[in-house]
Design a protein around this motif. Structure first.
Motif, PDB file in Angstrom:
ATOM      1  N   ARG A 279       0.601  -1.389   0.161  1.00 50.40           N
ATOM      2  CA  ARG A 279       0.188   0.205  -0.197  1.00 50.40           C
ATOM      3  C   ARG A 279       0.845   1.063   0.143  1.00 50.40           C
ATOM      4  N   ARG A 280       0.410   2.329   0.121  1.00 50.82           N
ATOM      5  CA  ARG A 280       1.240   3.809   0.217  1.00 50.82           C
ATOM      6  C   ARG A 280       1.445   4.058   1.448  1.00 50.82           C
ATOM      7  N   HIS A 281       2.584   4.484   1.623  1.00 53.29           N
ATOM      8  CA  HIS A 281       3.306   3.949   2.776  1.00 53.29           C
ATOM      9  C   HIS A 281       4.000   6.058   2.778  1.00 53.29           C
ATOM     10  N   PRO A 282       2.938   6.424   3.707  1.00 53.21           N
ATOM     11  CA  PRO A 282       2.503   7.705   4.230  1.00 53.21           C
ATOM     12  C   PRO A 282       3.793   8.100   4.541  1.00 53.21           C
ATOM     13  N   ALA A 283       4.484   7.622   5.548  1.00 54.01           N
ATOM     14  CA  ALA A 283       5.736   7.834   6.357  1.00 54.01           C
ATOM     15  C   ALA A 283       6.863   7.927   5.040  1.00 54.01           C
ATOM     16  N   LEU A 284       7.715   6.992   4.200  1.00 47.34           N
ATOM     17  CA  LEU A 284       8.106   7.169   3.364  1.00 47.34           C
ATOM     18  C   LEU A 284       7.905   8.093   2.523  1.00 47.34           C
ATOM     19  N   MET A 285       6.787   8.332   1.991  1.00 49.58           N
ATOM     20  CA  MET A 285       6.109   9.690   1.107  1.00 49.58           C
ATOM     21  C   MET A 285       7.107  10.728   1.652  1.00 49.58           C
ATOM     22  N   ALA A 286       6.901  10.950   3.249  1.00 50.59           N
ATOM     23  CA  ALA A 286       6.753  12.509   4.285  1.00 50.59           C
ATOM     24  C   ALA A 286       8.850  12.137   4.134  1.00 50.59           C
ATOM     25  N   ALA A 287       9.061  10.944   4.220  1.00 53.05           N
ATOM     26  CA  ALA A 287      10.778  11.132   3.846  1.00 53.05           C
ATOM     27  C   ALA A 287      11.569  11.593   2.883  1.00 53.05           C
ATOM     28  N   THR A 288      10.782  10.758   1.770  1.00 54.90           N
ATOM     29  CA  THR A 288      11.152  11.644   0.489  1.00 54.90           C
ATOM     30  C   THR A 288      11.156  13.421   0.231  1.00 54.90           C
ATOM     31  N   ALA A 289       9.666  13.156   0.444  1.00 54.76           N
ATOM     32  CA  ALA A 289       9.955  15.248   0.063  1.00 54.76           C
ATOM     33  C   ALA A 289      10.314  15.465   1.030  1.00 54.76           C
ATOM     34  N   ALA A 290      10.679  15.279   2.589  1.00 53.17           N
ATOM     35  CA  ALA A 290      11.686  16.062   3.211  1.00 53.17           C
ATOM     36  C   ALA A 290      12.599  16.276   2.768  1.00 53.17           C
ATOM     37  N   VAL A 291      13.894  15.111   2.098  1.00 51.20           N
ATOM     38  CA  VAL A 291      14.498  14.988   1.352  1.00 51.20           C
ATOM     39  C   VAL A 291      14.821  15.868   0.476  1.00 51.20           C
ATOM     40  N   LEU A 292      14.051  15.700  -0.652  1.00 53.38           N
ATOM     41  CA  LEU A 292      13.957  16.744  -1.381  1.00 53.38           C
ATOM     42  C   LEU A 292      14.385  18.245  -1.719  1.00 53.38           C
TER      43      LEU A 292
END
Length: 315
Positions: A279-292
């Motif tokens: 499923r979609r993983h909000p924590a990984l999405m947030a972490a990726t967005a934070a890095v970028l």
């Protein structure tokens, strides 16, 4: 510019972590988008960082400083970067630009050749059957694209398995997976540190197509069996002399037929199909967005610092 200009380069070191975590914990379509965008953003920001560092070295060259009405003495006093670092950044920047331009040219040529080859294949429904005993199936990009299947592959699979194979290959064309691969590889050409992200994209697009086939047929177990069966058939067959570089197939990406290079991804794909869908993983999405976001902010901050430096050294 003291620290911010180096941050995109430091964040690029995290690429292997993202390349390992995102494909295994995130839904394949989302993982492909996150990996591709990450490769492009990190490559772009790191290239800009090298450019900003190289620009500080240009301020110390009397001829160039004279053209810009800058004081070389003031530049030496106010510039936080060492001249040696600026020179190294300039060399890396030149190599990055040349490598990325070369890769972009080669990829454009391969896609154009694939499109031309697809246009020359007569078909009414997008399916081309090739009389060849070697089991092979791949999607050839074009306007429109073609799904190419050998008679050897058709004889290897049962009727329902053929439907799965066609659903997999058509998913490659419908979702334009070749563009994700090309963009991720462009980022890797500009910044070799993000190459793990590009390699992960070649895996997640296959997982994306697998999940599409599973949804279309409603049988994840049979899709897993088909993937393994096709890979096993390819393992015991001689490799083709030439496969279009832009092709995407159920046996792997870009026509790779080396069983050693495919030994890892295929069992992982089969295991993923036998497990519940990710499923979609909000924590990984947030972490990726934070890095970028951090990478983009650092470049903007470094560019502003360079602007202040130019004002300080102006005559």
């Amino acid at each position: 510019m003291h620290i911010a200009v180096y941050l995109p380069l430091l964040l690029s070191v995290l690429a292997p972590i993202g390349a390992r975590v995102l494909p295994e914990r995130c839904e394949p379509r989302l993982a492909t988008w996150l990996l591709t965008v990450s490769a492009l953003v990190l490559a772009a920001t790191s290239t800009l960082s090298l450019g900003l560092l190289a620009a500080t070295g240009l301020l110390r060259i009397p001829l160039l400083a004279g053209l810009g009405h800058w004081s070389t003495l003031a530049a030496q006093q106010n510039d936080p970067a060492e001249l040696s670092i600026a020179l190294i950044a300039g060399l890396l920047l030149g190599g990055s630009v040349i490598t990325a331009a070369r890769m972009l040219w080669q990829r454009a040529r391969s896609l154009a050749a694939a499109a031309l080859e697809a246009a020359c294949m007569p078909t009414t429904d997008g399916l081309v059957v090739v009389d060849d005993a070697v089991p092979e199936a791949f999607a050839l990009p074009g306007l429109p694209g073609r799904v190419v299947v050998s008679t050897g592959m058709l004889h290897t699979l049962e009727e329902k398995e053929r439907d799965i194979l066609l659903a997999h290959e058509r998913a490659h064309l419908a979702a334009h997976h070749y563009l994700f691969v090309a963009l991720a590889q462009l980022g890797a050409a500009a910044n070799p540190l993000v190459r793990p992200l590009a390699n992960a994209v070649t895996y997640t697009i296959e997982r994306w197509a697998d999940e599409h086939a599973a949804t279309a047929t409603g049988d994840r177990t049979r899709v897993a069996r088909t993937v393994g069966k096709a890979a096993l058939a390819a393992h015991h067959s001689p490799a083709r002399a030439r496969i279009p570089r832009a092709a995407l197939g159920i046996l792997g990406v870009l026509g790779r037929r080396n069983p050693l290079s495919g030994a890892g991804p295929v069992p992982r794909r089969v295991a993923a199909l036998l497990a519940p869908p990710l499923r979609r993983h909000p924590a990984l999405m947030a972490a990726t967005a934070a890095v970028l976001t951090a990478a983009a902010w650092s470049v903007a901050d470094a560019a502003f610092d360079l602007h202040l430096l130019l004002e300080a050294v102006g005559i």
